[in-house]
Design a protein around this motif. Structure first.
Motif, mmCIF file in Angstrom:
data_model
loop_
_atom_site.group_PDB
_atom_site.id
_atom_site.type_symbol
_atom_site.label_atom_id
_atom_site.label_comp_id
_atom_site.label_asym_id
_atom_site.label_seq_id
_atom_site.Cartn_x
_atom_site.Cartn_y
_atom_site.Cartn_z
ATOM 1 N N PRO A 1 -8.405 32.016 -31.000
ATOM 2 C CA PRO A 1 -6.943 32.018 -30.856
ATOM 3 C C PRO A 1 -6.376 30.603 -30.928
ATOM 4 C CG PRO A 1 -8.020 33.172 -29.028
ATOM 5 C CD PRO A 1 -9.092 32.561 -29.850
ATOM 6 N N ALA A 2 -5.187 30.467 -31.481
ATOM 7 C CA ALA A 2 -4.548 29.163 -31.584
ATOM 8 C C ALA A 2 -4.081 28.674 -30.218
ATOM 9 C CB ALA A 2 -3.365 29.237 -32.549
ATOM 10 N N VAL A 3 -3.750 29.604 -29.331
ATOM 11 C CA VAL A 3 -3.305 29.283 -27.973
ATOM 12 C C VAL A 3 -4.309 29.894 -27.004
ATOM 13 C CG1 VAL A 3 -1.417 29.588 -26.312
ATOM 14 C CG2 VAL A 3 -0.912 29.332 -28.750
ATOM 15 N N PRO A 4 -4.716 29.161 -25.964
ATOM 16 C CA PRO A 4 -5.661 29.741 -25.003
ATOM 17 C C PRO A 4 -5.093 31.013 -24.361
ATOM 18 C CG PRO A 4 -5.384 27.383 -24.616
ATOM 19 C CD PRO A 4 -4.386 27.776 -25.649
ATOM 20 N N VAL A 5 -5.965 31.958 -24.053
ATOM 21 C CA VAL A 5 -5.550 33.243 -23.493
ATOM 22 C C VAL A 5 -4.767 33.043 -22.198
ATOM 23 C CG1 VAL A 5 -6.408 35.439 -22.590
ATOM 24 C CG2 VAL A 5 -7.502 34.396 -24.576
ATOM 25 N N GLU A 6 -5.082 32.023 -21.397
ATOM 26 C CA GLU A 6 -4.392 31.772 -20.143
ATOM 27 C C GLU A 6 -2.914 31.438 -20.363
ATOM 28 O OE1 GLU A 6 -7.155 29.487 -20.931
ATOM 29 O OE2 GLU A 6 -8.448 31.131 -20.350
ATOM 30 N N ASP A 7 -2.551 30.934 -21.498
ATOM 31 C CA ASP A 7 -1.170 30.520 -21.760
ATOM 32 C C ASP A 7 -0.296 31.636 -22.332
ATOM 33 O OD1 ASP A 7 -1.909 28.062 -20.864
ATOM 34 O OD2 ASP A 7 -2.105 27.148 -22.857
ATOM 35 N N TRP A 8 -0.826 32.799 -22.592
ATOM 36 C CA TRP A 8 -0.048 33.892 -23.156
ATOM 37 C C TRP A 8 0.851 34.484 -22.076
ATOM 38 C CZ3 TRP A 8 -2.462 37.476 -27.298
ATOM 39 C CH2 TRP A 8 -3.028 36.693 -28.329
ATOM 40 N N GLU A 9 2.130 34.421 -22.270
ATOM 41 C CA GLU A 9 3.086 34.958 -21.299
ATOM 42 C C GLU A 9 3.048 36.479 -21.254
ATOM 43 O OE1 GLU A 9 6.977 33.393 -21.901
ATOM 44 O OE2 GLU A 9 6.276 31.328 -21.853
ATOM 45 N N VAL A 10 2.723 37.125 -22.330
ATOM 46 C CA VAL A 10 2.729 38.582 -22.378
ATOM 47 C C VAL A 10 1.648 39.173 -21.458
ATOM 48 C CG1 VAL A 10 1.142 38.860 -24.312
ATOM 49 C CG2 VAL A 10 2.953 40.527 -23.963
ATOM 50 N N LEU A 11 0.591 38.419 -21.168
ATOM 51 C CA LEU A 11 -0.484 38.911 -20.316
ATOM 52 C C LEU A 11 -0.196 38.686 -18.844
ATOM 53 C CD1 LEU A 11 -3.587 37.728 -22.360
ATOM 54 C CD2 LEU A 11 -2.543 40.001 -22.328
#
Length: 77
Positions: free
Chosen positions: A66-76
């Protein structure tokens, strides 16, 4: 066989003069003439469909990461 590459511009139609060749009188040589493509201007009307094709090189070490780490996803959150 030794090969020698020269670039020359014709100054008169159908006449090409080569000077300073590393051969002597009586030597037999083979002559191959290849036309060089003319320089293209950068006008928008003459741009190709893929103007950067062959000019850049990219390397992807992990293309499916992923281009953005999973921790930074606001949707999660």
């Amino acid at each position: 066989m030794n090969a020698h590459k020269l670039a020359a511009t014709l100054l008169e139609d159908g006449i090409l003069v080569l000077k300073g060749l590393p051969f002597h009188a009586g030597d037999t040589v083979e002559i191959i003439i290849l036309e060089q493509p003319k320089e293209q201007s950068a006008s928008p009307s003459q741009q190709t469909e893929y103007p950067l094709q062959g000019k850049l090189s990219y390397r992807y070490d992990d293309p499916f990461e992923p281009a953005v780490p999973v921790e930074d996803w606001e949707v999660l959150k």
